[in-house]
Scaffold this motif. Sequence first.
Motif, PDB file in Angstrom:
ATOM      1  N   ASP A 485      23.428  -9.567 -11.934  1.00 35.62           N
ATOM      2  CA  ASP A 485      22.688  -9.402 -13.279  1.00 35.62           C
ATOM      3  C   ASP A 485      21.676  -8.204 -13.050  1.00 35.62           C
ATOM      4  N   ARG A 486      20.639  -7.837 -12.606  1.00 42.52           N
ATOM      5  CA  ARG A 486      19.962  -6.756 -12.413  1.00 42.52           C
ATOM      6  C   ARG A 486      19.103  -6.804 -10.846  1.00 42.52           C
ATOM      7  N   MET A 487      19.898  -5.596 -10.283  1.00 39.42           N
ATOM      8  CA  MET A 487      19.311  -5.311  -9.194  1.00 39.42           C
ATOM      9  C   MET A 487      18.727  -4.175  -8.926  1.00 39.42           C
ATOM     10  N   GLU A 488      17.337  -3.349  -7.635  1.00 41.44           N
ATOM     11  CA  GLU A 488      17.609  -2.631  -7.718  1.00 41.44           C
ATOM     12  C   GLU A 488      17.118  -2.337  -6.358  1.00 41.44           C
ATOM     13  N   TYR A 489      17.757  -0.978  -6.405  1.00 37.31           N
ATOM     14  CA  TYR A 489      17.859  -0.019  -4.567  1.00 37.31           C
ATOM     15  C   TYR A 489      16.225  -0.124  -4.244  1.00 37.31           C
ATOM     16  N   THR A 490      16.111  -0.351  -3.064  1.00 35.75           N
ATOM     17  CA  THR A 490      14.476  -0.262  -2.620  1.00 35.75           C
ATOM     18  C   THR A 490      14.264  -0.471  -0.827  1.00 35.75           C
ATOM     19  N   VAL A 491      13.158   0.067  -0.227  1.00 31.21           N
ATOM     20  CA  VAL A 491      13.118   0.099   0.811  1.00 31.21           C
ATOM     21  C   VAL A 491      12.369  -1.122   1.356  1.00 31.21           C
ATOM     22  N   ILE A 492      12.253  -2.265   2.701  1.00 33.73           N
ATOM     23  CA  ILE A 492      11.874  -2.700   2.563  1.00 33.73           C
ATOM     24  C   ILE A 492      11.562  -3.159   3.996  1.00 33.73           C
ATOM     25  N   GLY A 493      10.261  -3.631   4.240  1.00 32.03           N
ATOM     26  CA  GLY A 493      10.413  -3.793   6.086  1.00 32.03           C
ATOM     27  C   GLY A 493       8.912  -3.366   6.495  1.00 32.03           C
ATOM     28  N   ASP A 494       8.115  -3.771   8.071  1.00 28.07           N
ATOM     29  CA  ASP A 494       6.682  -3.694   7.830  1.00 28.07           C
ATOM     30  C   ASP A 494       6.598  -2.126   7.931  1.00 28.07           C
ATOM     31  N   GLN A 495       7.385  -0.940   8.179  1.00 27.65           N
ATOM     32  CA  GLN A 495       6.043  -0.016   8.546  1.00 27.65           C
ATOM     33  C   GLN A 495       6.066   0.506   6.766  1.00 27.65           C
ATOM     34  N   VAL A 496       7.575   0.063   5.774  1.00 26.41           N
ATOM     35  CA  VAL A 496       7.087   0.990   4.632  1.00 26.41           C
ATOM     36  C   VAL A 496       5.525  -0.491   4.139  1.00 26.41           C
ATOM     37  N   ASN A 497       4.750  -1.261   4.389  1.00 27.28           N
ATOM     38  CA  ASN A 497       3.766  -2.069   4.407  1.00 27.28           C
ATOM     39  C   ASN A 497       2.511  -0.563   5.047  1.00 27.28           C
TER      40      ASN A 497
END
Length: 676
Positions: A485-497
Amino acid sequence: MAYLEIIEGVNKGTVVRLRAENFIGRSSENTIALSDTEVSRQHAVIRTKENYFTVTDLGSANGTFVNGRGLHRLVPQPLYEGDVILICSTKMRFRAEGQDPLAVKKTGVGPAMTLGSLAKMRGAGGFSMVLTSETHAPSVSATMDASPRGMFEFKSAGDVPTEGLADTVKRLQTMVMVSNSLGALTKPEALLEKIMESIFDIFPHADRAFIMLRDKASREMLPVLGRTRSQASEDFPISRTIINMVVEKKQSILSSDAQKDGRFVSGQSIVSLSIRSLMCAPFICKDELLGVISVDTMSGPHAFDSGDLAMLTSIAGQAAIAIKNADLFSAVEKETNLRAKLSRYLSKDVVEGVIDGSIPLYLGGEKKYGTVFFCDIVGFTKIAESLSALEVVRRLNRYFSITTEIITRHTGTLHKFGGDMIMAFWNVMVEDDDAQLNAIRAGVEMQGEVWKFDSDLRREEQSPIYLGIGCNTGEFAGGNVGGEDRMEYTVIGDQVNLAQRIESLASRWQVLVAESTYAPAAQKCCAIKLPPVQVKGKSVPIQIYSVRGVAFGQNIVRLTIPVVITMEQGGAPASGAPSLGMLTQYDCLGGGLELFCESFSEMLPGSRIVLEFDLHELSRSLRMTAFVRSASTAGPDKSFTTAILDAAEESAEALQFLRPGACFESSMNWEDMKRY
């Protein structure tokens, strides 16, 4: 066949046929390759959408223009016959109608056709006219196929003279003027008014006219506009019998004496309305029936003839195209407004991705390789403590309005705000071969613009703000997270951190980047190589660079170098407190340096000043002696000065640092460079 004529630029004179998808850019892999360094690798794209073409700017550095108007990034713009597209130095004209120019070159132009030769052509396509001479109908009555198929084909149902149709051909010249007028209108209301105005100009003996359009939801024909020669009419004098015949057969109808026409014997409204002669033609665009137009007269001596019907049918065909274009324009305008509203809450690239289907609406991700960018205000917590909540929001909104525009202009996707934090990324939503360079350029430009913003804050007796910026390039996951019902496009990963860890090390005015971000852009940067540093989540120290300048174009370097300014008199520092300023630009060829500072009363053309670079990454001080070439003040109280400087010969080391590709090495330790 739609095509582009290149009318200005290196490929002038070239004609390019358009396919379903046509990429335009610097790369040779594009459908239309433009050998111009100012053109982006993939600058724009022309695509078909249903039954028309659109042009979309793909986030280019220098923009795409249609008829002199710049396009919004990633928002499709409909193309109309004759539109002029400008990409840097290349100007192209869009052609959607007429004969394929490539075919003309191959076959030549055929001989002109006379009315007689047109009448002899059978099966050549075009609209056909059937002249009837039944005993129960008037001597001049006709039906006409309104389908726009090209040439004329006449079918005589008896010994009916056709000489009068020669006048029709002459009168069709009037249709060209009407077509030009209709093509310039995009608002449906104005378009219908223009059609009605044209009808009474072309048919001076017409007493009444009306237009009906097909409702998209109910598919019913609904009256939308009616006129008499003297005034508007709300009561439309029309027989349902006539409308049904025109709609069902998609034929134009003429009756020279409707009172005696056997086809309408059951239509009592013809008699009751005293209609002596009438014409009714359908609006048809590519086999789609959009509506009908009817014209009638109550004067027997001025009955309509077959020439009038040919004219009305031709005008109806042109009007149908104009109505369809107006509908498409309204749809695109509505969609553009919706996108603009959604883009206030979501990234424009995310909005485009959802609309065009490139972002699937399901949970999950895919592997991406791009550059992640974090920026926040150094010491924001302390600043917020001294302000009310509403004042904090006002301050942030002013700051965000400056910085976010810079990110999108440099092809970045603005991802989210988190308090005072900004997160963006490159080469994720939009392909970008220069992702690292564009991210660095955005960071350096943001620092320079915020320095000027701080001058405004100080003038308003408010505390300035300072930015720390960090970037990293690598592989990570990009996709939708959340629930159904509720989603968001994002980027995730060690390189983002890691990008966020690097940003947390940045002090005021710094743009810190990982080696993976710096290396591809190194020859365009002025940087300081910092000592390896241990960050959370990494087992070995990482290499970071502080970028203080980056090339924009061939010879301009944008800078973010704070300086302490002192005046010299007779080779010695003048009395008075030093002033603070920021070196914001260097012209490698012209040698000029742009300095922005709060007003310095002695900064007059020809005066000599000393600039000490405030770079706490270096253990030694870089100094520059310069002469003021010109200076100008700005601001409501003349409190800001922009000066152009010429460096003196003894400033060689400082000038060396300002050249693209320069990289000094820091001998400082991170404890001495901790965030301030």
